[in-house]
Structures are given as C-alpha cells and as structure tokens.
Design an enzyme around this catalytic site. Structure first.
Site, PDB file in Angstrom:
ATOM      1  CG  ASN A 203      -7.150   5.122  10.682  1.00  0.00           C
ATOM      2  OD1 ASN A 203      -6.318   4.976  11.577  1.00  0.00           O
ATOM      3  ND2 ASN A 203      -7.369   6.284  10.093  1.00  0.00           N
TER       4      ASN A 203
ATOM      5  CE  LYS B 171     -11.209   3.592   0.080  1.00  0.00           C
ATOM      6  NZ  LYS B 171     -10.501   4.868   0.035  1.00  0.00           N
TER       7      LYS B 171
ATOM      8  CE  LYS C  28      -4.907   7.284  14.163  1.00  0.00           C
ATOM      9  NZ  LYS C  28      -5.077   7.068  12.781  1.00  0.00           N
TER      10      LYS C  28
ATOM     11  N   GLY D 130       0.858  -1.197   0.000  1.00  0.00           N
ATOM     12  CA  GLY D 130       0.000   0.000   0.000  1.00  0.00           C
ATOM     13  C   GLY D 130       0.881   1.230   0.000  1.00  0.00           C
TER      14      GLY D 130
ATOM     15  CG  HIS E 142      -5.441   9.699  17.877  1.00  0.00           C
ATOM     16  ND1 HIS E 142      -5.790  10.009  16.580  1.00  0.00           N
ATOM     17  CD2 HIS E 142      -4.395  10.510  18.183  1.00  0.00           C
ATOM     18  CE1 HIS E 142      -4.989  10.969  16.115  1.00  0.00           C
ATOM     19  NE2 HIS E 142      -4.131  11.276  17.079  1.00  0.00           N
ATOM     20  CG  ASN E 143      -8.575   8.759  14.068  1.00  0.00           C
ATOM     21  OD1 ASN E 143      -7.454   8.963  14.514  1.00  0.00           O
ATOM     22  ND2 ASN E 143      -8.774   8.333  12.835  1.00  0.00           N
TER      23      ASN E 143
ATOM     24  CB  SER F  11      -1.955   9.136  14.615  1.00  0.00           C
ATOM     25  OG  SER F  11      -2.462  10.424  14.338  1.00  0.00           O
ATOM     26  N   GLY F  12      -0.489  10.619  12.241  1.00  0.00           N
ATOM     27  CA  GLY F  12       0.444  11.706  11.919  1.00  0.00           C
ATOM     28  C   GLY F  12       0.290  12.207  10.506  1.00  0.00           C
TER      29      GLY F  12
ATOM     30  CB  VAL G   4      -0.918   9.741   1.929  1.00  0.00           C
ATOM     31  CG1 VAL G   4      -0.278  10.766   2.848  1.00  0.00           C
ATOM     32  CG2 VAL G   4      -1.679  10.426   0.830  1.00  0.00           C
TER      33      VAL G   4
ATOM     34  CD  GLU H 156      -7.805  13.285  13.683  1.00  0.00           C
ATOM     35  OE1 GLU H 156      -6.846  12.587  14.050  1.00  0.00           O
ATOM     36  OE2 GLU H 156      -8.312  13.178  12.545  1.00  0.00           O
TER      37      GLU H 156
END
Ligand SMILES: NC(=O)C1=CN([C@@H]2O[C@H](COP(=O)(O)OP(=O)(O)OC[C@H]3O[C@@H](n4cnc5c(N)ncnc54)[C@H](OP(=O)(O)O)[C@@H]3O)[C@@H](O)[C@H]2O)C=CC1
Ligand SMILES: O=C(CO)[C@H](O)[C@H](O)COP(=O)(O)O
Length: 465
Positions: A102, A75, A182, A10, A185-186, A128-129, A13, A189
């Site tokens: 994710n 994905k 995670k 993958g 965390h989101n 994350s980042g 990004v 966010e």
C-alpha cells in the site's frame, strides 16, 4: 540450473499467501524476507516444488529469469526504499520491480521516475483482499508502463479473482495510477465500514438488539442489494463467542480503531484536488476520535449518553437497511468522483467502469452493487457523479424518507452517526440549486475585498460594504 519465473520479497501475511497463490498457478517462485525466520517457516509449513527460499538478496536475484520480475510485499514507506536500495546493485537493465504493497501513489511516481532513469521498470500495483484474497485471488490494480505490463500480465491475471468470467485485474494507468486507485479503494473501505458500524449502533441503541439478533439481520441483508464481503463478515462477527468470557466476542472488543494511513491519504488528496468526500473523511476522523477513549468516557459522564429513543417497531430495521444503502451510494459516489478528478489532473484516462469491475471480486469492498456502478460508467464514461445515474437516482428517491427518518431519530436521541449524516448532507448540498455561498462571497468581499461574481452579468465585482 533453470531459473525461477518470479520473486517475492516480504513474507508476512500478504507476501506469503501471494507466493503460494502464484506457485499454485504453475509458476516457479523465489522468496526472500529480511529476517530469515519467515522464509524458513514458509518453506517448512507449505513448501511446494515451485517455491524456493533464499537468505541473501544476491542469491535471490540470481535465481530469477530475465527480465527479472520481483514483487515487493514489504511494509509501505521506508521498507520499500530500503529494499530497492539493496536490490539495485544486483539488477540488470529491463528488470521489473513490482511494488504490491500500500505505497503512497506520489512516492510511486517518484520511484518510477528514478528507477526508469536507471533502466529498470517499476510497477505500483494495488493488491486488495487481505490474507484470504492473496491466497485465493485478490483484486489487482497495476500502474506502470503499458508495454512492459504485457510481461507481468499473465501472472497477475492468473492469480487474480474472477467474477462472472471477468478478471479482477486490469491495467489502470502509468506510474502511480494503480496505487492511487488502491488508496481510494481503502478510503471507500473506511466509509463502508463506518456506515455498517453506525447501522449496528442504531439497531443496538434503538431496538436493543443483541449480537445474535444482529447476526440474523446482517445475514438477511446480505441476501439482498447490500450483498457484500463487509456485510457478510459483519454477520459472521456477531455470531462469534468469546471463549474466555462466554460473551459474544464483539461485545468484549475495545472501541478504539486502528489505522495504517490509506484513509488519511485519500482525504488529504481529496483536499488537494478540491473534491468533496465528507463521508470518507468523516470515517477517518471517527477513528481518530475513537482513540481518545478516556476523554470520551469523561464526556459521557459529563453530558450523559443522549435521550432514550422512542419505541420503534421492527419495520425500523428495514428503514436502517435503506438508510445504509443510500449512505453507501453517497460514499461510493464520493470515491469515484475523486478518481474522476485525479484522472483529469494526472492525465491517467482512468476507465471507471473497469475499476468498478476490478472491485467486484477479491477485495474488501467487493459488493453486488458494483455491477451497477460498472454499468453506470459503461453507459457514460465521463459521468460527473454517480448520483446523476438513473439507477442511483431511483434508489436514493425510493429510500429518501427512510434515510431521513433514521438520521433524525439518531440525531434526536444523540446516537453518533457521522457517516449517515454526512452522506445525507452531501446529497442535500449536491442537489441544491442555490447554496448560501452568495452570502459567503459577500462576507469574503466585505472583510477582504476578495470580490464576487453576479448572477445577472459577467465580470468580477467589489463593493464598499
Ligand atoms: N495485511 C493486509 O490485509 C494487506 C496489506 N497490504 C499491504 O501489503 C504490504 C505487506 O503487508 P503485510 O503482509 O500485512 O506486511 P506488513 O505491512 O506487516 O509488513 C511486514 C513485512 O515487511 C518487511 N519489512 C519491514 N520493514 C522492512 C525493511 N526496512 N526492509 C525490508 N523488509 C521490511 C517485514 O520483514 P521482517 O519479517 O524482517 O520484519 C515483513 O516481511 C503492506 O504495504 C500492506 O500495507 C495490502 C493489502 C492488504
Ligand atoms: O489494504 C487493505 C485492504 O485492502 C488493508 O487491510 C488496509 O490497509 C487496512 O487498513 P487500516 O489498517 O488502515 O484499517
């Protein structure tokens, strides 16, 4: 020919930047992407001697040393299962698949069970980042078999962010624990971003602030206790001009929010575990509501846009800052309460102090005040709620009046503040000794014989109302 240390599947990004980050740290990396163009692009753009690209899964797998360590950065959802299905025939017992996307934590629990039954190891690793974090040092939340973790720990800790010499990568717990953290965390966010957006709306509506004014305000806020990645990028955003229109770009962006689902999952899980996280859930709902643009435009014509706010002095900016900080404390208190409950429910024995420390670097919610959260859980690992800690109590008490002034100004003038107002409502319910649930229990018993308990004696009661 010598084999490569690790593989990444993958190359969008996240995968591309993680591959480069790992290669920079001296590891040899094999890369593969479903469509070959991304592999070719990566090799052409930034090929290093540590990076080798492959165009079939078989060759990719064969290029790796044993036990193989393969990071999936595809994905979330079906793509993960498709990739595992293609990989499995080429793996041998003891190989390790690391899902760095994710993925939904319950799917990670299922995949772990299935793969471990076949003799493979599966790690659900929250990363994350965004683009920058993946390239220069993300926050990493690994979940899986603790003994096997030792095999992937050197690579993960080398590439992770570091704050004050401490790693932003720490073993979280078995199976889905890393992806759970995670996900939360989101969720946090979502709430943090919503609160910042409300502070922007209030300042714009009440004080008529323009993008350059807001750039200065957020820049100043970023020097103090609100210091965080999200406040920093918000300040940058207000300074950006649009080339096409010569207006500030933020003023040219359509007010319809996208989302990929991690905030929704956080809210769904909180409902399942019986934890109240209204500021996080409110932020999810607000994104939904934003997407009904046509009906909102029609409703604004029907009802108008609220009343004109009374004149406020520039002291009001400081009140908004305080209201934002107090609301943010409540949002994080909700997220951490959810982690605490999940830890009990799933038997993960989560270390909330370490988790707060992971969040201090690399990730989207990195913020100075996570030091205070880490300290709070270090002092009291089973702290029932952050609002019971003395630092947060003092902050809420000191800022309480400004918080209430800002929220009442917004409500009186019709400025939409679901995050600020849900945070204050959460705090007020949390600190109320006697909620009106005595009446609610009576109502339930009246119409459904659901019974109630009494304050003066043990037992369960029903009344013929
Ligand atoms: N972008 C971000 O800021 C962050 C993303 N994440 C998570 O990291 C993961 C990767 O994110 P990102 O880099 O943004 O990429 P995307 O989520 O946009 O996914 C694109 C990648 O998935 C591959 N893919 C899609 N469907 C399949 C399939 N059926 N089989 C195999 N491969 C498939 C694509 O291959 P192809 O090129 O062939 O289409 C491409 O490499 C996701 O889970 C995301 O949620 C985590 C933190 C931050
Ligand atoms: O995981 C991330 C950061 O940690 C992603 O950036 C996040 O998925 C963005 O979420 P959404 O698209 O729902 O706003």
């Amino acid at each position: 020919m010598s084999k490569q240390n690790i593989g990444i599947i993958g190359l969008a990004v996240m995968g591309k930047n993680l591959a480069l980050n790992i290669a920079d740290h001296g590891y040899t990396v094999s890369v593969f992407n479903r469509s070959g163009e991304k592999t070719e692009e990566l090799l052409a753009e930034c090929g290093t001697k540590n990076l080798k690209g492959y165009f079939t899964i078989e060759e990719f797998v064969q290029s790796l040393e044993l036990p193989r360590k393969i990071i999936l950065m595809v994905k979330a959802g079906n793509a993960v299962d498709d990739t595992i299905r293609q990989l499995k025939p080429h793996l041998v017992q003891g190989d390790i698949i690391i899902d760095g996307g994710n993925s939904y934590f319950a799917q990670t629990i299922g995949r772990s069970k299935e793969l471990e039954a076949d003799g493979f190891y599966y790690f659900g690793v929250g990363i994350s980042g965004g683009e920058e974090g993946a390239r220069t040092g993300p926050a990493i939340m690994p979940g899986g078999d603790e003994k096997v973790y030792e095999l992937i720990k050197p690579i993960l800790t080398d590439i992770s962010a570091k704050v004050d010499g401490e790693l932003c990568c720490h073993y979280i717990g078995r199976d889905g624990a890393g992806h759970f953290i995670k996900m939360v965390h989101n969720g946090i966010e979502y709430a943090d971003m919503q609160l910042i957006c409300e502070a922007y709306l209030i300042l714009k509506s009440v004080l008529n602030m323009s993008a350059p004014d807001l750039h200065e305000v957020f820049k100043e806020w970023n020097q103090g206790e609100l210091n965080s990645y999200l406040i920093g990028i918000t300040s940058d955003i207000f300074a950006k001009k649009d080339i096409d229109s010569n207006n500030y770009l933020v003023d040219m962006i359509l007010d319809v929010a996208g989302q990929k689902g991690t905030g929704k999952w956080t809210s769904q899980v909180a409902l399942d575990l019986g934890v109240s996280i209204p500021t996080i859930t409110g932020a999810v709902f607000e994104r939904y509501l934003s997407s009904d643009k046509d009906i909102r435009v029609a409703a604004s014509q029907l009802y108008g846009n609220g009343v004109k706010p009374e004149q406020k002095s520039t002291d009001f900016v400081e009140s908004v800052r305080k209201a934002l900080y107090a609301s943010k404390i409540c949002a994080y208190a909700q997220g951490f309460s959810l982690m605490l409950e999940a830890s009990r429910h799933y038997g993960w024995t989560l270390d909330l102090s370490s988790i707060a420390k992971i969040f201090r670097g690399g990730c989207i919610i990195r913020a100075q005040f996570l030091n205070k959260i880490a300290e709070a859980y270090q002092d009291e690992p089973e702290l029932a709620n952050l609002l019971m800690n003395s630092y947060f109590k003092d902050a809420i008490e000191q800022y309480g009046q400004a918080w209430r002034d800002v929220v009442s100004t917004a409500i009186i003038t019709g400025i939409s503040v679901p995050g600020f107002s849900s945070a204050i409502a959460y705090f007020d319910s949390f600190r109320t000794q006697t909620l009106p649930m005595n009446l609610l229990q009576a109502q339930r018993d009246y119409f459904g014989s659901h019974t109630y308990q009494r304050i003066d004696k043990e037992g369960t009661y029903h009344t013929q109302w």
